[in-house]
Scaffold this motif. Structure first.
Motif, PDB file in Angstrom:
ATOM      1  N   HIS A 183       2.078   5.282   3.373  1.00  0.00           N
ATOM      2  CA  HIS A 183       2.101   5.691   2.128  1.00  0.00           C
ATOM      3  C   HIS A 183       1.575   7.101   1.805  1.00  0.00           C
ATOM      4  CE1 HIS A 183       2.491   4.600  -2.330  1.00  0.00           C
ATOM      5  NE2 HIS A 183       3.440   4.047  -1.810  1.00  0.00           N
ATOM      6  N   HIS A 258      -2.432   2.679  -9.942  1.00  0.00           N
ATOM      7  CA  HIS A 258      -1.949   3.648  -8.620  1.00  0.00           C
ATOM      8  C   HIS A 258      -2.090   5.113  -9.080  1.00  0.00           C
ATOM      9  CE1 HIS A 258      -0.014   4.891  -4.725  1.00  0.00           C
ATOM     10  NE2 HIS A 258      -0.465   3.852  -4.529  1.00  0.00           N
ATOM     11  N   ARG A 267       6.873  -1.835  -3.628  1.00  0.00           N
ATOM     12  CA  ARG A 267       6.461  -2.840  -2.384  1.00  0.00           C
ATOM     13  C   ARG A 267       5.950  -4.043  -3.115  1.00  0.00           C
ATOM     14  NH1 ARG A 267       2.150   1.039  -0.122  1.00  0.00           N
ATOM     15  NH2 ARG A 267       1.989   1.109  -2.364  1.00  0.00           N
ATOM     16  N   ARG A 337      -0.736  -0.406   9.096  1.00  0.00           N
ATOM     17  CA  ARG A 337      -1.082   0.816   8.720  1.00  0.00           C
ATOM     18  C   ARG A 337      -1.446   1.976   9.911  1.00  0.00           C
ATOM     19  NH1 ARG A 337      -1.443   3.142   3.530  1.00  0.00           N
ATOM     20  NH2 ARG A 337       0.103   1.826   3.092  1.00  0.00           N
TER      21      ARG A 337
HETATM   22  O1  OAA Z   1      -0.995   5.640  -2.024  1.00  0.00           O
HETATM   23  C1  OAA Z   1      -2.123   5.255  -2.296  1.00  0.00           C
HETATM   24  O2  OAA Z   1      -3.064   5.868  -2.656  1.00  0.00           O
HETATM   25  C2  OAA Z   1      -2.663   3.948  -1.743  1.00  0.00           C
HETATM   26  C3  OAA Z   1      -1.463   2.873  -1.272  1.00  0.00           C
HETATM   27  O3  OAA Z   1      -0.674   2.432  -2.100  1.00  0.00           O
HETATM   28  C4  OAA Z   1      -1.364   2.638   0.097  1.00  0.00           C
HETATM   29  O4  OAA Z   1      -2.102   3.104   0.848  1.00  0.00           O
HETATM   30  O5  OAA Z   1      -0.428   2.140   0.458  1.00  0.00           O
END
Ligand code: OAA
Ligand code: ACO
Length: 377
Positions: A183, A258, A267, A337
């Motif tokens: 992200h 967010h 998502r 992630r």
């Molecule tokens: O983008 C952001 O600050 C947090 C987020 O949604 C992710 O890490 O998936």
């Protein structure tokens, strides 16, 4: 005079070809591909190739990615033994941090263009081993190393639960892995980047990222959101719970809001769809009903402030329906992630490297005369 950007809002710390977000329109793309298309059509392994090598793979390239992962699931046995020493009620992310620190003792590779991406594939495989065993050890089961299968998602579920997962479960796990992949530069990725900028090793970068992911304002929000649903207990209690906790006590509605999205997180829409498909037991149907009612009330109250459900609002219901306990949700986020963290630190170190060292604006007394201890009041 310098200006402080509180929370580094709208500060650009790197260029990237990995992930594009349009926070106003609710668009998310990896390497130019819409998240909806990737989730519908791809395996996580294809997304691994896209994120590390810049393109979706052809069959030969995909085969190589899978081979590299399949031969890298093993971890040095002391890493598992260290995890076994931890208490059963240890936080799952703290267990992952410990395991990745231990891995850093074995694989302290220097950064090398041409080798970094191979290292990343090994780390992605070992992450599966670590997360499967976080669950197994917390449940008092013996450790297990994932075995090669048709997919990364299937190997992970098999090792975790010692059973054959259904096609639907594998599909949902694969989707979750893709949805959480990257992200751009949220707190955890930024933490990994700061560590990589000192040219620390990749495993240590993952430790930094995990520590940042754990908090309830970031990756910990999926557990926090689901805990709200459990606390509410019954769909008929949603309104009263919301008024008492969010309106009166001013608690944040977890899984909402967010920094970048000012509309519905794309998502969250996809996770919601999977949650609706998977929630079949009376218990998970009830939780889904609570979540949907809470979403409605949340949007009614916060929509005007552009606060909408984020990715963590419904993901827990998907994980719960696959069979995971709540304490695993953040680790499952991390499992996915790891790819985004690695892709970003490689992009940064290989193409844009410079030590990250911001400034703090000093606002204390400029100069004071020293007072010896005996003369201080
Ligand atoms: O983008 C952001 O600050 C947090 C987020 O949604 C992710 O890490 O998936
Ligand atoms: C994968 C992820 O990391 S996605 C994010 C997961 N985190 C959560 O779900 C936790 C709940 N959400 C939040 O705390 C926030 O929305 C964050 C931390 C994600 C982003 O917030 P920021 O961009 O830093 O906004 P900030 O914290 O400055 O809040 C701005 C305003 O919105 C309000 N707000 C933001 N989110 C929420 C929320 N979930 N519930 C209630 N109010 C909220 C704040 O109270 C604040 O109001 P004010 O201006 O009246 O004081």
């Amino acid at each position: 005079m310098s200006e402080i950007s509180r929370g580094l809002e709208n500060v650009f710390i790197k260029a990237t070809s990995l992930t594009y977000i349009d926070g106003e329109k609710g668009i998310l793309r990896y390497g130019g591909y819409n998240i909806e298309d990737l989730v519908r059509n791809c395996s996580f392994e294809e997304v691994i190739h896209l994120m590390l090598y810049g393109d979706l793979p052809n069959s030969e390239q995909l085969k190589k990615v899978k081979e590299r992962i399949n031969e890298s699931y093993n971890v040095p046995p002391p890493v598992i033994r260290i995890m076994e020493e931890l208490p059963h009620d240890a936080d799952a992310i703290a267990m992952m941090e410990t395991a990745f620190s231990a891995l850093a003792s074995y694989y302290n590779y220097p950064w090398k263009k041409g080798e970094n991406k191979e290292r990343a594939l090994e780390i992605i495989a070992k992450a599966s081993t670590i997360v499967a065993n976080v669950y197994r050890l917390k449940e008092g089961q013996k450790p297990e190393i994932p075995e090669p299968s048709e997919s990364y998602a299937k190997s992970f579920l098999r090792a975790t639960f010692s059973r054959e997962p259904s096609e639907e479960e594998v599909d949902a796990m694969n989707a979750a892995l893709i949805l959480y992949t990257d992200h751009e530069v949220p707190a955890s990725t930024t933490a990994a980047l700061v560590t990589s900028s000192t040219l620390s090793d990749m495993y240590s970068c993952i430790v930094s990222a995990l520590a940042a992911l754990k908090g309830p304002l970031h990756g910990g929000a999926a557990e926090a959101a689901f805990s709200q649903f459990l606390e509410i207990k019954d769909p008929s209690n949603v309104e009263e719970w919301f008024n008492e906790n969010v309106i009166k006590e001013k608690k944040r509605l977890m899984g909402f809001g967010h920094r970048v999205y000012k509309t519905y997180d794309p998502r969250a829409k996809l996770f919601k769809r999977y949650a609706e498909e998977l929630a079949r037991t009376p218990e998970s149907k009830k939780i889904l009903d609570i979540a949907e009612r809470l979403e409605d009330i949340g949007i009614k109250n916060f929509g005007e402030k552009k606060i909408y459900p984020n990715t963590d609002f419904y993901s827990g219901i998907v994980f719960y329906s696959i069979g995971f306990p709540v304490y695993m949700f953040t680790s499952l986020f991390a499992l996915s992630r790891v790819l985004g963290w690695l892709a970003h630190i490689i992009e940064y170190v290989e193409d844009q490297h410079r030590l990250i060292r911001p400034r703090a604006l000093y606002v204390g007394p400029i100069k004071r005369d020293f007072i010896p201890l005996s003369s201080r009041n």
